[in-house]
Design an enzyme around this catalytic site. Structure first.
Site: not given
Ligand code: NAP
Length: 249
Positions: A16, A18-19, A138, A151
Protein backbone atom coordinates in the site's frame (compact mmCIF):
# COMPACT_ATOMS: atom_id res chain seq x y z
CA UNK A 1 24.69 5.74 -1.75
CA UNK A 2 24.73 2.00 -2.38
CA UNK A 3 24.67 0.72 1.18
CA UNK A 4 22.56 -2.31 0.25
CA UNK A 5 24.28 -3.56 -2.93
CA UNK A 6 23.82 -7.36 -3.04
CA UNK A 7 21.58 -7.37 0.05
CA UNK A 8 18.16 -8.97 0.33
CA UNK A 9 15.30 -7.43 2.31
CA UNK A 10 11.78 -8.43 3.31
CA UNK A 11 9.15 -5.81 4.11
CA UNK A 12 5.72 -6.87 5.31
CA UNK A 13 2.93 -4.45 4.42
CA UNK A 14 4.93 -3.07 1.51
CA UNK A 15 2.13 -2.96 -1.04
CA UNK A 16 0.00 0.00 0.00
CA UNK A 17 0.92 3.65 -0.21
CA UNK A 18 2.53 3.73 3.20
CA UNK A 19 5.72 3.46 5.21
CA UNK A 20 6.49 -0.07 3.96
CA UNK A 21 6.31 0.84 0.27
CA UNK A 22 8.40 3.97 0.82
CA UNK A 23 11.01 1.94 2.70
CA UNK A 24 11.03 -0.67 -0.09
CA UNK A 25 11.66 2.04 -2.70
CA UNK A 26 14.49 3.51 -0.59
CA UNK A 27 16.23 0.14 -0.05
CA UNK A 28 15.96 -0.66 -3.79
CA UNK A 29 17.39 2.80 -4.59
CA UNK A 30 20.38 1.90 -2.45
CA UNK A 31 20.94 -1.46 -4.15
CA UNK A 32 18.80 -4.04 -2.30
CA UNK A 33 16.47 -6.65 -3.74
CA UNK A 34 13.26 -6.34 -1.72
CA UNK A 35 10.47 -8.87 -1.16
CA UNK A 36 7.20 -7.23 -0.17
CA UNK A 37 4.20 -8.97 1.36
CA UNK A 38 0.59 -7.99 1.96
CA UNK A 39 -2.88 -9.43 1.59
CA UNK A 40 -4.07 -7.30 -1.35
CA UNK A 41 -2.52 -8.40 -4.64
CA UNK A 42 -3.58 -5.25 -6.50
CA UNK A 43 -1.75 -3.06 -4.02
CA UNK A 44 1.33 -5.25 -4.30
CA UNK A 45 1.22 -5.01 -8.09
CA UNK A 46 0.98 -1.22 -7.78
CA UNK A 47 4.09 -1.17 -5.61
CA UNK A 48 6.00 -3.37 -8.05
CA UNK A 49 5.04 -1.03 -10.92
CA UNK A 50 6.01 2.07 -8.95
CA UNK A 51 9.34 0.76 -7.67
CA UNK A 52 10.09 -0.75 -11.07
CA UNK A 53 13.03 -3.09 -10.43
CA UNK A 54 14.54 -5.44 -7.88
CA UNK A 55 11.26 -5.98 -6.07
CA UNK A 56 9.29 -9.22 -5.72
CA UNK A 57 5.72 -9.30 -4.43
CA UNK A 58 4.54 -12.29 -2.42
CA UNK A 59 0.85 -12.09 -1.47
CA UNK A 60 0.05 -13.31 2.01
CA UNK A 61 -1.18 -12.74 5.53
CA UNK A 62 1.28 -12.48 8.43
CA UNK A 63 -1.27 -14.32 10.59
CA UNK A 64 -0.88 -17.35 8.35
CA UNK A 65 2.22 -19.48 8.95
CA UNK A 66 1.92 -21.17 5.54
CA UNK A 67 1.97 -17.73 3.85
CA UNK A 68 5.06 -16.71 5.81
CA UNK A 69 6.77 -19.98 4.92
CA UNK A 70 5.95 -19.38 1.25
CA UNK A 71 7.49 -15.91 1.54
CA UNK A 72 10.72 -17.16 3.08
CA UNK A 73 10.90 -20.07 0.59
CA UNK A 74 10.92 -17.44 -2.17
CA UNK A 75 13.61 -15.52 -0.33
CA UNK A 76 15.64 -18.73 0.00
CA UNK A 77 15.37 -19.46 -3.70
CA UNK A 78 16.81 -15.98 -4.38
CA UNK A 79 19.98 -17.56 -2.97
CA UNK A 80 21.50 -14.81 -0.80
CA UNK A 81 19.84 -15.31 2.57
CA UNK A 82 18.18 -12.36 4.25
CA UNK A 83 19.96 -9.21 5.43
CA UNK A 84 17.08 -6.90 6.33
CA UNK A 85 13.63 -7.62 7.76
CA UNK A 86 11.26 -4.70 8.22
CA UNK A 87 8.26 -6.09 10.15
CA UNK A 88 5.98 -3.23 9.21
CA UNK A 89 2.52 -4.72 8.56
CA UNK A 90 -0.04 -3.53 11.05
CA UNK A 91 -3.62 -2.40 11.57
CA UNK A 92 -5.33 0.18 13.77
CA UNK A 93 -8.82 0.69 15.10
CA UNK A 94 -10.61 3.50 16.90
CA UNK A 95 -12.57 2.34 19.97
CA UNK A 96 -12.70 3.66 23.53
CA UNK A 97 -12.87 1.24 26.46
CA UNK A 98 -16.69 1.57 26.36
CA UNK A 99 -16.80 0.55 22.72
CA UNK A 100 -13.94 -1.94 22.38
CA UNK A 101 -15.10 -5.47 21.60
CA UNK A 102 -13.26 -8.71 22.16
CA UNK A 103 -13.19 -9.18 18.38
CA UNK A 104 -11.61 -5.72 17.84
CA UNK A 105 -8.93 -6.46 20.39
CA UNK A 106 -8.21 -9.94 19.03
CA UNK A 107 -8.01 -8.50 15.51
CA UNK A 108 -5.49 -5.78 16.38
CA UNK A 109 -3.38 -7.86 18.77
CA UNK A 110 -3.61 -10.83 16.39
CA UNK A 111 -2.10 -8.99 13.44
CA UNK A 112 0.19 -6.51 15.19
CA UNK A 113 1.55 -8.74 17.94
CA UNK A 114 1.05 -12.38 16.92
CA UNK A 115 1.59 -11.73 13.21
CA UNK A 116 4.77 -9.75 13.85
CA UNK A 117 6.09 -12.41 16.22
CA UNK A 118 5.45 -15.09 13.56
CA UNK A 119 7.13 -12.93 10.91
CA UNK A 120 10.30 -12.57 12.95
CA UNK A 121 10.28 -16.21 14.09
CA UNK A 122 9.91 -17.61 10.55
CA UNK A 123 12.59 -15.24 9.23
CA UNK A 124 15.26 -16.30 11.73
CA UNK A 125 16.55 -19.41 9.88
CA UNK A 126 17.14 -17.24 6.80
CA UNK A 127 18.86 -14.26 8.43
CA UNK A 128 22.52 -13.77 7.56
CA UNK A 129 25.14 -12.85 10.15
CA UNK A 130 25.03 -9.07 10.44
CA UNK A 131 21.33 -8.92 9.57
CA UNK A 132 19.12 -6.08 10.78
CA UNK A 133 15.55 -6.59 11.96
CA UNK A 134 13.38 -3.48 12.29
CA UNK A 135 10.03 -3.53 14.03
CA UNK A 136 7.46 -0.84 13.23
CA UNK A 137 6.23 0.36 16.62
CA UNK A 138 4.57 3.78 17.02
CA UNK A 139 4.64 6.85 19.23
CA UNK A 140 1.24 5.51 20.40
CA UNK A 141 3.09 2.84 22.41
CA UNK A 142 4.03 5.55 24.94
CA UNK A 143 0.85 7.63 24.80
CA UNK A 144 -2.73 7.33 25.97
CA UNK A 145 -4.72 8.83 23.11
CA UNK A 146 -8.45 8.21 23.63
CA UNK A 147 -9.80 5.52 21.29
CA UNK A 148 -6.35 4.16 20.46
CA UNK A 149 -6.09 1.71 23.36
CA UNK A 150 -5.98 -1.57 21.41
CA UNK A 151 -3.50 -0.18 18.90
CA UNK A 152 -1.30 1.43 21.58
CA UNK A 153 -1.25 -1.77 23.62
CA UNK A 154 -0.24 -3.79 20.56
CA UNK A 155 2.60 -1.37 19.82
CA UNK A 156 3.75 -1.33 23.47
CA UNK A 157 3.98 -5.12 23.24
CA UNK A 158 6.13 -4.79 20.11
CA UNK A 159 8.36 -2.24 21.82
CA UNK A 160 8.88 -4.78 24.60
CA UNK A 161 9.47 -7.66 22.17
CA UNK A 162 12.11 -5.54 20.41
CA UNK A 163 14.20 -5.54 23.59
CA UNK A 164 13.80 -9.29 24.17
CA UNK A 165 14.43 -10.29 20.55
CA UNK A 166 17.51 -8.03 20.42
CA UNK A 167 18.88 -9.85 23.45
CA UNK A 168 17.95 -13.31 22.19
CA UNK A 169 19.37 -12.84 18.69
CA UNK A 170 22.48 -10.74 19.37
CA UNK A 171 24.79 -13.75 19.67
CA UNK A 172 23.75 -14.85 16.18
CA UNK A 173 24.94 -11.49 14.86
CA UNK A 174 21.43 -10.19 14.33
CA UNK A 175 20.49 -6.69 15.48
CA UNK A 176 16.86 -5.92 16.36
CA UNK A 177 15.68 -2.32 16.70
CA UNK A 178 12.40 -0.46 16.33
CA UNK A 179 11.20 2.66 14.58
CA UNK A 180 8.35 4.61 16.14
CA UNK A 181 6.79 6.86 13.55
CA UNK A 182 4.71 9.81 14.57
CA UNK A 183 1.65 10.73 12.49
CA UNK A 184 2.41 10.03 8.83
CA UNK A 185 0.02 10.52 5.94
CA UNK A 186 -0.49 6.99 4.55
CA UNK A 187 -3.19 4.82 3.04
CA UNK A 188 -3.56 3.29 6.51
CA UNK A 189 -4.72 6.66 7.85
CA UNK A 190 -7.21 6.98 4.98
CA UNK A 191 -8.63 3.56 5.88
CA UNK A 192 -8.80 4.48 9.57
CA UNK A 193 -10.56 7.86 9.31
CA UNK A 194 -12.14 7.75 5.82
CA UNK A 195 -10.92 9.65 2.74
CA UNK A 196 -13.33 12.54 3.33
CA UNK A 197 -11.91 13.17 6.83
CA UNK A 198 -8.18 12.85 6.10
CA UNK A 199 -7.42 16.54 5.52
CA UNK A 200 -9.16 17.63 8.74
CA UNK A 201 -7.59 14.76 10.68
CA UNK A 202 -4.09 15.64 9.47
CA UNK A 203 -4.65 19.32 10.24
CA UNK A 204 -5.70 18.53 13.78
CA UNK A 205 -2.66 16.26 14.22
CA UNK A 206 -0.37 18.93 12.78
CA UNK A 207 -1.62 21.39 15.42
CA UNK A 208 -0.65 18.90 18.17
CA UNK A 209 2.81 18.22 16.73
CA UNK A 210 5.62 20.53 17.91
CA UNK A 211 7.09 20.47 14.39
CA UNK A 212 3.76 21.76 13.01
CA UNK A 213 3.05 19.10 10.37
CA UNK A 214 2.62 15.37 9.85
CA UNK A 215 5.52 13.32 8.50
CA UNK A 216 6.41 12.64 4.90
CA UNK A 217 6.85 9.00 3.90
CA UNK A 218 10.47 9.52 2.90
CA UNK A 219 11.26 10.78 6.39
CA UNK A 220 10.31 7.33 7.70
CA UNK A 221 12.03 5.49 4.84
CA UNK A 222 15.31 7.29 5.59
CA UNK A 223 15.30 6.13 9.21
CA UNK A 224 14.41 2.56 8.21
CA UNK A 225 17.39 2.62 5.82
CA UNK A 226 19.62 3.93 8.63
CA UNK A 227 18.51 1.11 10.96
CA UNK A 228 18.93 -1.43 8.15
CA UNK A 229 22.48 -0.28 7.43
CA UNK A 230 25.85 -0.52 9.13
CA UNK A 231 25.44 3.17 10.00
CA UNK A 232 23.44 1.96 13.02
CA UNK A 233 25.84 -0.89 13.89
CA UNK A 234 26.08 0.07 17.59
CA UNK A 235 22.30 0.10 18.09
CA UNK A 236 20.57 -2.87 19.72
CA UNK A 237 17.06 -3.05 21.15
CA UNK A 238 16.56 0.67 20.53
CA UNK A 239 13.34 2.41 19.62
CA UNK A 240 13.99 5.36 17.31
CA UNK A 241 11.24 7.96 17.68
CA UNK A 242 10.62 9.85 14.45
CA UNK A 243 7.87 11.94 15.87
CA UNK A 244 8.15 15.65 15.09
CA UNK A 245 8.84 16.12 18.80
CA UNK A 246 5.45 14.94 20.03
CA UNK A 247 6.83 12.44 22.55
CA UNK A 248 9.84 14.64 23.39
CA UNK A 249 8.93 18.24 24.15
N1 NAP B 1 0.80 6.24 9.50
C1 NAP B 1 1.13 6.53 10.73
O1 NAP B 1 0.87 7.64 11.22
C2 NAP B 1 1.84 5.50 11.58
C3 NAP B 1 2.40 5.93 12.80
C4 NAP B 1 3.05 5.02 13.60
C5 NAP B 1 3.17 3.70 13.18
N2 NAP B 1 2.62 3.32 11.99
C6 NAP B 1 2.77 1.90 11.62
O2 NAP B 1 3.34 1.83 10.34
C7 NAP B 1 2.98 0.56 9.76
C8 NAP B 1 2.54 0.80 8.34
O3 NAP B 1 1.35 1.56 8.37
P1 NAP B 1 1.02 2.71 7.34
O4 NAP B 1 0.55 3.86 8.12
O5 NAP B 1 2.13 2.88 6.39
O6 NAP B 1 -0.31 2.19 6.62
P2 NAP B 1 -0.58 1.13 5.49
O7 NAP B 1 -0.12 1.67 4.19
O8 NAP B 1 -2.00 0.76 5.61
O9 NAP B 1 0.35 -0.08 5.87
C9 NAP B 1 -0.09 -1.22 6.59
C10 NAP B 1 0.27 -2.41 5.74
O10 NAP B 1 0.09 -3.61 6.49
C11 NAP B 1 -0.46 -4.58 5.64
N3 NAP B 1 -1.12 -5.57 6.47
C12 NAP B 1 -2.07 -5.36 7.41
N4 NAP B 1 -2.44 -6.52 7.94
C13 NAP B 1 -1.70 -7.49 7.33
C14 NAP B 1 -1.64 -8.90 7.45
N5 NAP B 1 -2.43 -9.56 8.30
N6 NAP B 1 -0.77 -9.57 6.67
C15 NAP B 1 0.03 -8.92 5.79
N7 NAP B 1 0.02 -7.58 5.64
C16 NAP B 1 -0.86 -6.89 6.40
C17 NAP B 1 -1.41 -3.81 4.73
O11 NAP B 1 -1.62 -4.46 3.49
P3 NAP B 1 -2.92 -5.39 3.21
O12 NAP B 1 -4.06 -4.73 3.91
O13 NAP B 1 -3.03 -5.45 1.73
O14 NAP B 1 -2.57 -6.71 3.81
C18 NAP B 1 -0.61 -2.54 4.50
O15 NAP B 1 0.24 -2.67 3.38
C19 NAP B 1 1.93 -0.06 10.67
O16 NAP B 1 2.51 -1.03 11.51
C20 NAP B 1 1.47 1.14 11.48
O17 NAP B 1 0.96 0.77 12.74
C21 NAP B 1 1.96 4.18 11.19
Amino acid sequence: MNRFEGKTAVITGGGTNGIGRAAAARLVDEGAHVFIMGRRERELEGAVMEIGRNVTAVPGDIRNVADLEALFTEVKSHGKGLDILFANAGVATFATIDELTEDDLNHVLGINVVGTMLTVQKAIPHLNTGASVIINVSTSADRGAPGMGAYAASKAALRSFTRTWANELKDRGIRVNAISPGPTDTSGVVELVGAENVAAYNESLARQLPIGRTARLEEMAGVVAFLASEDSSFMLGANVLVDGGVNQI
